[in-house]
Design a protein around this motif. Structure first.
Motif: not given
Lengths: 425, 1065
Positions: B431-459
Motif C-alpha cells: 500500500a505504501g510503495i506504489k511500484e511494488v503493489t502489483d507484485t505484492c498483490l500477485s504474491g498474496l494471491i499466490a498465497l491463497l493456494s497455500n496449504s496453511d489455512e492461517l496464511v490463506v485467511a490472513e492473505s
C-alpha cells in the motif's frame, strides 16, 4: 520506582520477596501467573512472557534468567529499561557471590541475598551496585571466611564504609594485596550471521568483548593498546575506562576493578567483510501434503570455509523441527545426534571438523500420523569455536602498568565463537 | 538436616543440637499448614533465643526470622522481642533487626517508637556507615508520628561531612514526602541545597529527590544546569539515567525547538525518502546557527554516555537526542541503540519498541542498519513482531525488493504469529510503495493456494484492504477469492471475502457468482460468527439492490433469519436494512437512494504503523512502552516559542569572587535573577549577622563557638560531633552551599555553619543595602570607582582571612578521597581571582566623528575590571565626545542584536551631550567565551549609528592566581587536545623576561604566577563566561616554547595565535 521484588521459580512459586517501600501483597503476582499460563497455552517458551505487564494498580516488569523469573513491581512511571537493567545487575551480583544464581543457591544463602537486596536499593532507587563495594560491605560466603568468623566472632557484614564508595574509583576496593600479580585479558568474538538457503550471507557481524581477570596489588593504572583499533565500529566501556584517552588516542586507559569484569564490548559492523568459518550443504524435504508417505528426508554436510588456518572445534548444530514431526533417525560419520521429542530439536554434536573427511549426516524424518503437514523450513543454529584467533583480526599491541612498582604477569587470549549463527534451510 | 547445616556453615555459629530440629522448620519453604501448633512453639523458641545474652544465638534467631520474611510469612508477633535488639552491638544482628523493623514498623507503630531514640543516637555516631544506615532505617519506617524527627534528621544529614550520609539524606527526602506531603516546602529547600552539592556521589540522588518531590521547580535547576552537564559522565549509572530524564524536560522548557524550520517534516517525509533528505539539507543551513550554547553543552556532554555499558543510560541519551537534538544530529545514537540489540531479551524488547516508534519519522537513521532487524528463528515472538514492524517502517523503493525477499522466508517460518504478521507487513509495503503493489498483490494471491489455512485467511484480509486502496477492476481476483469461501473457516477472512463480493457485485465475473455465494452463506447463516453474519446481511442488501430478480427472495430469507438472531447488533442491522431495501410505501423517500448509499465508493483504509501515534509519550518511558498514560507520567512540555532568559543559568563565580564584586561596586548594580533568589534565604539572618560582623568578626572562630554555646540547648552534644566541627565547617565553606538561615534549622550542624554564614550573608546584606539606595543616574561614578581598585574594606580583609584560614585545613581534609568534581572548573579555593596587571589607558576609536554623521566620536577601551552587572561580562568603557556643533540628546544603545549566548548590559541613557563635552560610560558584554561580533545601534538625537564590538580573546579572560603547584597540577589535567603550543623561533634572552611579561599582559588579561624555575614564565586566567582555566607557560632558554592550556580548545588556539603575534613584535 521499584517497590518490590518477587522471585519465582519454574513451578510458579514465589520463594522470595522483598519490599523496599510499603508491602505489596503477593496476590499481585496472579497477573503474572495469568500471563505465564497464557504463554504455555500458546505453546511458546519462557521467553515469551511479556517483560512488562500492566495491572490496574501495578506494573510488573520481569526478567527471566537461569530458570527464574525476577519480577519487579512498580507503581508509577519509570523507564522500563532502568528496571530491567537493574534486575539484570542484581542477578549478575548474585552470580558473583554464589557463582550461579539458581533457586537452591538463593534459598541456601537467603540471609546474604536479603542483606544484598537491602543494600542495592533504597526506597526503590539503586544505592550501591558496584560488586567491589558490595563485596566489602557484605562478604561473599565461603568456607574459610566462615571458619574465621566462627573463631573470631566477627560477622560477614562490614562495619565501616568501603572507601571505594567515596573515592574517584568506586569500582575498585581498597588495599588489594596479592602475592602473584597477574592480569589476563580474554578477547572473545562472536560471529552473528544469517545465511540463506543458497549459502550466501544475508547478514554478518562480529560482536566482541574483552573479559579481564585482573589481580593486581595496590592501585595499578593500566593502558591497553591495539595494533588495529580502527576495526571497532561501536564500543561500550566499563565505567573505569577513560573516554578522553580512547577518543584521542584509541588507547584503553583505566584503573581496573579487582577480580574479573568485562572491560569493553565492541562491534565490527556489517560494512566490513566478515569471515564465515563454515559452510553447510543441506537437503531437507517433507512429504507432499496429500501423499501417503509419512517420512521426509534430511541430509547435511558441514565443511570449513574461512577459518584463518585454525580448526573449527566444538561444532554443534541444532535444528528445531516443525511440531508435527514425530522422530528423526539419522546416520552420522562423526559425533553424536539426539532428537528431543518434546522440544522437537535435533541436536548434532559434531566436534572438530577434519577437512579431509567432512562430517555428514543423513536420515529420515517421521511425521506424526494424521498431522497436517505444513511446508515450513527449519533453520539450523550453529555453535563452534576457533581458539587463539579473533576473527576480526583484532590484536593487542601492548599492556603497560603505571602507578605500582612490581612486574605483573600479563596474558592475552583470543577466542572466536559462533554467536547468533543461523543457516536457513 | 540441610538447613541445620545452613545454620552451621553460614551462620558461622555453634548452636545446641536441641535447636537444630526446629531450625529445619524455619528454613523450609512453606511449612505445611497443619503445623500451626509447632509454628507457635517455634516462635516461642525464637523469642528465647532473642532474649539470650549470646550474640550468636540472637544472630541465629534473626537469620531465621529474616528467612520467614523473605518467604513472605508472617513474623509480626515477634516484634517486641526483635525491637529490643536494636541496641545490639553486633553489627550483623543490628542490620537484620533494621531489615525487620522496616518490614513491620508500619504495622506496630507504638512499639516501633521504642527504637527511635537508638537511631537518633546512631545519627551522631562517628562512623559514617552507621550514621547513614540509621538515617535509612529511620526514614524507612513509615510511622507518621516521627515526621518531625525525620525532618530534623534529614536537615542534619544534608550538611554531614560524609558524602555518603548526604546521599542517604537525599534518598530519605522522597520517603518523608510520601509520608507527609505537607513538608514539601521545607524539603524543597533541602533539595536545593543538595543540588548544589559538589560531590558526584550526592548529585544523582539529589536529582532523584528533586524528581520525586518537586519536578515542577525548574528554577532550582538553572544554577546547577551547567554543573550537572559537566559532571554527568562521573556520576554513577543510575543517577545518570535520572539526571538525563530530568534535563530532557528542563531543556524542553528552556530552549527553542532546534527543528523549528522543519516542523511539518514528519508529515511530509512519510511517503518519499528523497523528499526528507532535501528537507534535511534545507534544515541544516538554518538550524545549526541558533542553538543556545547551553543546549549544545547538554547535547555534547551526554554524547559520551552512549558508550555506557548500562542500556538504560544509552536509551536515556537516545531519547534526549530524539526530543532535543537538531534533526541531523539524532543519527549518532543509532549505532548505540543497535548495539543494545545484542543484550538480554528484555532489553531488546524495550529498545526495539523505541526504535519502532522512532523509525516512523526517522527512516534515514535506521536504514543503513536494516539487516540488524532481520528476524532470527531463535528470537522471542514479541521481538520478531517488533523487528517486522521496523522493517516495514523502513521499507522504501530502493530496499523493498530486499525486504520482500526476506519476508518470503518468514512466511515459511514455523511461528504462526510471525507468518500472520508478515502477510500484514507485505500488505503495508504494497500500500505504501506504489511500484511494488502489483507484485505484492500477485504474491498474496499466490498465497491463497497455500496449504496453511492461517496464511490463506490472513492473505484474504490483506488483499481486501489492498483492493480497496488500489483502483482498477479486480473481477478476477474477487472471483477467485469467492471460491475460497467454502474452504476458509477463519471468520475475519470469510467476512472479508463476503464484503469484497458485495462491493464488486456489479463487476462482470462477480455478478454471476454473487447470488450463489449468498445462497451458500444463507444455508450456514445460523452457525456463522457475528462478523460474518453482518457481512452476509450487507451482501444480501447489496445484491438485492443490484440484482433483485435473482436474489430478492433469498435476501428476505436472510433477513428473517437474522431477525431472530441472539445478537442485538445483528437484529438492529436487519431492521435498518429491511426498511431501506424493502420499503413500506411511506418510507420510500430514503429507499430511493438506497443504491447510492450501499454501492457508493468507499474511502480506502489507511494502513500505517501502530507506532505512529506514540509520539505523545516520552521515548523510553513506561507510558510509551504501554502506549497508555501511566500514573506519575509527566508530559514533555513543548518547546517555548521564545527561549527564556539564558542568563539564569549563569553561575556566579566561586564564593570569594562575588562579595568582592559587590563590594567594589559601592553603588548601583542591577541584581541578576539568580542573585535575588539567594538573598531570599539569607535575608532573615542578615540583620543580626550584620551586627556580629561589625563587632569585629575577624575572629570568626570564637564567634561561632560562642554562638553554639548559647543556642544549643543540648550542647552537651557528643564529643565526637564537636570534634568534627572544624572539618565540617571547612567542608561546607569550601563548597559554598550555605544558604539556610539558623532560624530555619535549629539543629547542631546549622550552628556549625554559623561561621561561614557570617561571612556569606554579611556580604550579601551589604550588597542588598547598597542596591536599595541605588541611583540610576550615577553611572559615571560607577565607571570611575571601578576603574581604580578600591581600598580594601574591612570586609575584604575578613574575606581574605577566611580564605587563607580555610586553605591549610583543607589540606588536612583532602586526605579523605572525596569524589569532587574534577571537571568543574575552579571549585578549588586555592585559585583566586587577581587584579589586572596591566590596563590600557589609551582608548581606541570605535566611531569617528565623521562617520557618525552628527559629530559624535566614540572611543573605547577595555577596563579589565570586573563588571558590576555580572562577573562574566567584559567591561568596555566608551568615551563619548561631541565634536559637532549642536547638542546631542538621548544618547543610548538600542537594537541590540545579540547572537544566542551573548548578552549585553548597556549604559543608562544620557539625557544630553553638550557641544564639546566628553562623557565616559561603560557597557558590559557577556561574549559567552566566543569572539563573535556584537553589533548594536548607538542612538544620538534619534539618529542610529551602527557600532560593532569585536573582542580579542585576551580580553575574555580574567586573571587568577594560584600556587605553582596548583598551576602545574591544573595544567596536567589539560593535556592533549586542550593544550596548544609552538616553539618560538627568534631566540629570547633572559633579560627579556620582563619585556615578555609586559607583552603578554598587554595582549591578554592574565596574572603571572610565581615560578621557581627562572626559565619559565607562567600566567593564569580564567574565561569570563564559563570560568574555564587558561594557563600560559613560556619556556625561555635553549628551547623556547610557548604553550597555552585551556579546556576550551578554541579559546586556547586563538589565544596562542594572538600571543604569537604579540611576541613577534
Amino acid at each position: 520506582m521499584i517497590h518490590s521484588l518477587f522471585v519465582i521459580n519454574h513451578s510458579g512459586d514465589v520463594f522470595m520477596e522483598k519490599h523496599w517501600r510499603s508491602i505489596i501483597p503477593r496476590t499481585v503476582m496472579d497477573y503474572f501467573f495469568e500471563a505465564q499460563r497464557q504463554v504455555v497455552k500458546d505453546n511458546k517458551g519462557h521467553e515469551d512472557v511479556p517483560c512488562v505487564i500492566a495491572t490496574p494498580h501495578h506494573y510488573l516488569i520481569s526478567i527471566y534468567r537461569n530458570g527464574l523469573y525476577f519480577v519487579a513491581v512498580c507503581m508509577s512511571e519509570v523507564p522500563p529499561l532502568f528496571v530491567i537493567e537493574f534486575l539484570h545487575t542484581v542477578v549478575d551480583i548474585l552470580e558473583k557471590y554464589f557463582t550461579e544464581c539458581n533457586e537452591s543457591n538463593i534459598k541456601e544463602h537467603y540471609v546474604v541475598v536479603y542483606e544484598l537486596l537491602d543494600e542495592v536499593l533504597d526506597n526503590g532507587y539503586p544505592l550501591a551496585t558496584e560488586p567491589n563495594i558490595l563485596q566489602e560491605l557484605i562478604k561473599p560466603p565461603n568456607i574459610i571466611g566462615n571458619l574465621i568468623n566462627t573463631v573470631t566472632g566477627k560477622s560477614n557484614v562490614s562495619s565501616v564504609l568501603p572507601s571505594g564508595q567515596l573515592s574517584n574509583v568506586p569500582w575498585r576496593r581498597a588495599d588489594v594485596k596479592y602475592t602473584n600479580n597477574e592480569a589476563y585479558f580474554d578477547i572473545i568474538e562472536e560471529v552473528d550471521a544469517i545465511i540463506d538457503k543458497t549459502g550466501s550471507t544475508v547478514f554478518a557481524e562480529i560482536a566482541g568483548k574483552i573479559e579481564c581477570c585482573v589481580r593486581l596489588s595496590g592501585t595499578p593504572d593500566l593502558t591497553l593498546s591495539f595494533i588495529n583499533p580502527r576495526l571497532m565500529d561501536d564500543v561500550s566501556f566499563h565505567p573505569c575506562v577513560r573516554l578522553k584517552r580512547w577518543e584521542n588516542e584509541r588507547i584503553l586507559s583505566f584503573v581496573p576493578p579487582d577480580g574479573s569484569f568485562c572491560l569493553m564490548t565492541y562491534h565490527v559492523g556489517c560494512q566490513s567483510a566478515v569471515a564465515i568459518p563454515i559452510y553447510i550443504r543441506h537437503n531437507f524435504f517433507l512429504p507432499k501434503e496429500n501423499s501417503q508417505s509419512q517420512t521426509g528426508k534430511i541430509e547435511i554436510t558441514v565443511g570449513p570455509r574461512q577459518t584463518m588456518g585454525r580448526v573449527v572445534e566444538n561444532l554443534q548444530l541444532s535444528i528445531p523441527m516443525p511440531k508435527f514431526i514425530l522422530n528423526c533417525t539419522v546416520t552420522l560419520n562423526q559425533g553424536r545426534a539426539t532428537f528431543d521429542p518434546v522440544t522437537k530439536i535435533l541436536l548434532w554434536e559434531v566436534g572438530k571438523i577434519d577437512p579431509t573427511k567432512l562430517p555428514n549426516m543423513r536420515g529420515q524424518i517421521h511425521i506424526q500420523s494424521g498431522a497436517v503437514i505444513l511446508q515450513s523450513t527449519p533453520s539450523v543454529n550453529v555453535q563452534f569455536t576457533l581458539t587463539q584467533i579473533a576473527i576480526s583480526g583484532l590484536k593487542v599491541h601492548r599492556l603497560d602498568m603505571f602507578g605500582e612498582n612490581y612486574k605483573p604477569f600479563k596474558g592475552v587470549k583470543y577466542l572466536t565463537k559462533a554467536g547468533n549463527f543461523q543457516i536457513r534451510m | 538436616m540441610a538447613s541445620g547445616n545452613l545454620g552451621l556453615t553460614y551462620g558461622g555459629q555453634e548452636k545446641t543440637p536441641s535447636l537444630s530440629g526446629e531450625t529445619e522448620f524455619a528454613a523450609e519453604a512453606g511449612a505445611p499448614g497443619g503445623l500451626f501448633h509447632a509454628d507457635y512453639k517455634r516462635h516461642d523458641d525464637l523469642k528465647q533465643m532473642l532474649d539470650s545474652s549470646k550474640d550468636s544465638l540472637k544472630l541465629e534467631a534473626m537469620k531465621r526470622i529474616i528467612g520467614m520474611i523473605a518467604k513472605g510469612r508472617d513474623a509480626s508477633d515477634l516484634f517486641p522481642a526483635v525491637v529490643k535488639n536494636v541496641v545490639s552491638k553486633n553489627i550483623e544482628v543490628k542490620k537484620l533487626v533494621y531489615v525487620y523493623l522496616v518490614r513491620y514498623a508500619e504495622e506496630q507503630q507504638d512499639l516501633a517508637l521504642l527504637s527511635i531514640s537508638t537511631f537518633q543516637r546512631a545519627l551522631k555516631d562517628p562512623n559514617q556507615l552507621i550514621r547513614a544506615s540509621a538515617l535509612r532505617v529511620l526514614s524507612s519506617i513509615r510511622v507518621p508520628v516521627i515526621v518531625p524527627i525525620m525532618m530534623l534528621a534529614i536537615r542534619d544529614s544534608v550538611s554531614d561531612m560524609s558524602p555518603y550520609v548526604r546521599k542517604t539524606a537525599a534518598h530519605a527526602i522522597p520517603k518523608l514526602y510520601d509520608l507527609d506531603p505537607e513538608q514539601k516546602d521545607e524539603l524543597v529547600m533541602v533539595i536545593e541545597r543538595l543540588l548544589s552539592d559538589q560531590t558526584t556521589l550526592v548529585v544523582g540522588s539529589a536529582v532523584m529527590a528533586f524528581e520525586q518531590v518537586c519536578p515542577e521547580r525548574t528554577d532550582l535547576i538553572h544554577k546547577n544546569f551547567r554543573k550537572l552537564c559537566a559532571v554527568l559522565v562521573d556520576i554513577e549509572e543510575w543517577g545518570q539515567v535520572i539526571i538525563i530524564g530530568m534535563l530532557t524536560r528542563y531543556a524542553r522548557t528552556q530552549f527553542t525547538d532546534p527543528n523549528i524550520n522543519g516542523t511539518n517534516h514528519s508529515e511530509k517525509d512519510k511517503p518519499f525518502y528523497e523528499e526528507s533528505e532535501e528537507d534535511d539539507e534545507k534544515g541544516k543551513q538554518t538550524e545549526s546557527l541558533v542553538l543556545d550554547p547551553d543546549h549544545r553543552l547538554l547535547l555534547r556532554n551526554t554524547k559520551p554516555l552512549l558508550q555506557s555499558r548500562n542500556s538504560s543510560v544509552v536509551m536515556g541519551v537516545a531519547q534526549l537526542y530524539h526530543h532535543l537534538a537538531p534533526r541531523e544530529d539524532v543519527a549518532i545514537v543509532t549505532r548505540a541503540l543497535i548495539r543494545l540489540l545484542r543484550s538480554h531479551r528484555e532489553v531488546q524488547t524495550v529498545v526495539l519498541n523505541s526504535i519502532a516508534s522512532m523509525s516512523v519519522n526517522r527512516k534515514d537513521m535506521f536504514e543503513p542498519f536494516l539487516k540488524n532487524f532481520f528476524v532470527r528463528s531463535t528470537d522471542a515472538t514479541q521481538i520478531k513482531l517488533l523487528k517486522l514492524e521496523i522493517l516495514t517502517n523502513l521499507a522504501n523503493e530502493s530496499n523493498i525488493t530486499f525486504i520482500l525477499r526476506e519476508f518470503q522466508t518468514y512466511i515459511s517460518s514455523q511461528d504462526r504469529d510471525l507468518v500472520a504478521a508478515t502477510i500484514q507487513a507485505i500488505g503495508r509495503c504494497a500500500a505504501g510503495i506504489k511500484e511494488v503493489t502489483d507484485t505484492c498483490l500477485s504474491g498474496l494471491i499466490a498465497l491463497l493456494s497455500n496449504s496453511d489455512e492461517l496464511v490463506v485467511a490472513e492473505s484474504v484480509v490483506v488483499i481486501k484492504k489492498l483492493l480497496q486502496t488500489h483502483q482498477g477492476s479486480h473481477g478476477d481476483i474477487v472471483g477467485q477469492m469467492a471460491r475460497l469461501v467454502n474452504r476458509i473457516t477463519v471468520p475475519q477472512a470469510r467476512a472479508a471475502i463476503l464484503w469484497l463480493v458485495g462491493e464488486h457485485c456489479e463487476k462482470k465475473r462477480v455478478s454471476k457468482m454473487a447470488p450463489d455465494v449468498l445462497r451458500f452463506m444463507a444455508r450456514t447463516f445460523a452457525n456463522e460468527q457475528d462478523v460474518v453474519k453482518l457481512q452476509i446481511l450487507n451482501l444480501a442488501a447489496k445484491l438485492c439492490l443490484s440484482n433483485p430478480k435473482q436474489t430478492k427472495v433469498l435476501c428476505q430469507y436472510v433477513f428473517s433469519l437474522a431477525k431472530y438472531d441472539q445478537n442485538y447488533d445483528i437484529r438492529d442491522r436487519t431492521r435498518f436494512l429491511r426498511h431501506l431495501v424493502f420499503p413500506s410505501t411511506e418510507q420510500a423517500l430514503l429507499a430511493k437512494y438506497a443504491k447510492k448509499i450501499f454501492l457508493a465508493s468507499k474511502p480506502a483504509p489507511v494502513i500505517e504503523s501502530v507506532f505512529k501515534d506514540r509520539d505523545e509519550f516520552q521515548l523510553g518511558s513506561l507510558s510509551h512502552y504501554l502506549n497508555s498514560r501511566v500514573v506519575g507520567y509527566m508530559d514533555l512540555p513543548n518547546f517555548p516559542a521564545v527561549a527564556p532568559d539564558s542568563n539564569v543559568r549563569n553561575v556566579e563565580s566561586p564564593r570569594p569572587v562575588i562579595p568582592v564584586t559587590s563590594l567594589r561596586g559601592n553603588s548601583a548594580s542591577a541584581p541578576s535573577k539568580g542573585k535575588k533568589k539567594e538573598t531570599f534565604y539569607s535575608e532573615s539572618s542578615s540583620e543580626d549577622d550584620d551586627v556580629k560582623d561589625e563587632s569585629g568578626s575577624s575572629d570568626s572562630k570564637s564567634d561561632s563557638s560562642s554562638e553554639m554555646d548559647s543556642d544549643s540547648a543540648e550542647s552537651d552534644s557528643d564529643e565526637s560531633s564537636s570534634e568534627e566541627d572544624p572539618d565540617d565547617s571547612v567542608n561546607i565553606s569550601q563548597q559554598n552551599i550555605v544558604r539556610l538561615s539558623p532560624s530555619l534549622s535549629p539543629s547542631p550542624p546549622a550552628q556549625r555553619l554559623s561561621r561561614t554564614l557570617v561571612i556569606e550573608s554579611s556580604s550579601e546584606s551589604e550588597y542588598s543595602s547598597n542596591s536599595s539606595d541605588s541611583d540610576s543616574n550615577d553611572s559615571d561614578k560607577v565607571v570611575k570607582s571601578s576603574r581604580m581598585p578600591p581600598p580594601k574594606s574591612n570586609l575584604d580583609l575578613l574575606l581574605d582571612l577566611d580564605v587563607s584560614d580555610s586553605a591549610p585545613v583543607m589540606a588536612s581534609v583532602s586526605g579523605i578521597p572525596l569524589g569532587t568534581l574534577a571537571s568543574t572548573p575552579i571549585t578549588d579555593s586555592s585559585i583566586q581571582p587577581a587584579s589586572a596587571a596591566y590596563t590600557s589607558t589609551r582608548p581606541t576609536e570605535l566611531v569617528s566623528s565623521i562617520s557618525s554623521g552628527c559629530g559624535l566620536q566614540v572611543l573605547y577601551r577595555y577596563t579589565r575590571s570586573i563588571n558590576l552587572y555580572s562577573p562574566s561580562m567584559v567591561t568596555i568603557e566608551l568615551t563619548l565626545v561631541n565634536t559637532g556643533n549642536e547638542e546631542l540628546t538621548e544618547v543610548k544603545i538600542t537594537n541590540k542584536n545579540m547572537p544566542v549566548g551573548i548578552s549585553m548590559h548597556e549604559f543608562t541613557t544620557l539625557a544630553s551631550l553638550p557641544v564639546g563635552a566628553t562623557r565616559l560610560v561603560t557597557v558590559g558584554i557577556d561574549f559567552g567565551d566566543s569572539t563573535q561580533n556584537v553589533s548594536c545601534d548607538l542612538v544620538a538625537s534619534g539618529r542610529p549609528i551602527k557600532i560593532n564590538f569585536r573582542p580579542s580573546v585576551g580580553e575574555l579572560i580574567r586573571p587568577v592566581t594560584c600556587t605553582e603547584g596548583v598551576f602545574i597540577n591544573e595544567q596536567g589535567k589539560l593535556k592533549g587536545m586542550n593544550e596548544h603550543s609552538f616553539s618560538i623561533t627568534n631566540t629570547l634572552e633572559l633579560e627579556d623576561m620582563k619585556n615578555i611579561s609586559t607583552k603578554i599582559f598587554r595582549t591578554t588579561n592574565m596574572a603571572s604566577i610565581n615560578s621557581s624555575d627562572p626559565n619559565t614564565l607562567r600566567f593564569a586566567g580564567q574565561t569570563l563566561s564559563s570560568k574555564s582555566l587558561v594557563l600560559v607557560t613560556i619556556l625561555v632558554g635553549t628551547n623556547p616554547k610557548l604553550s597555552v592550556s585551556c579546556e576550551k580548545m578554541i579559546i586556547g588556539s586563538m589565544l596562542l595565535a594572538e600571543l604569537k603575534e604579540a611576541l613577534k613584535n
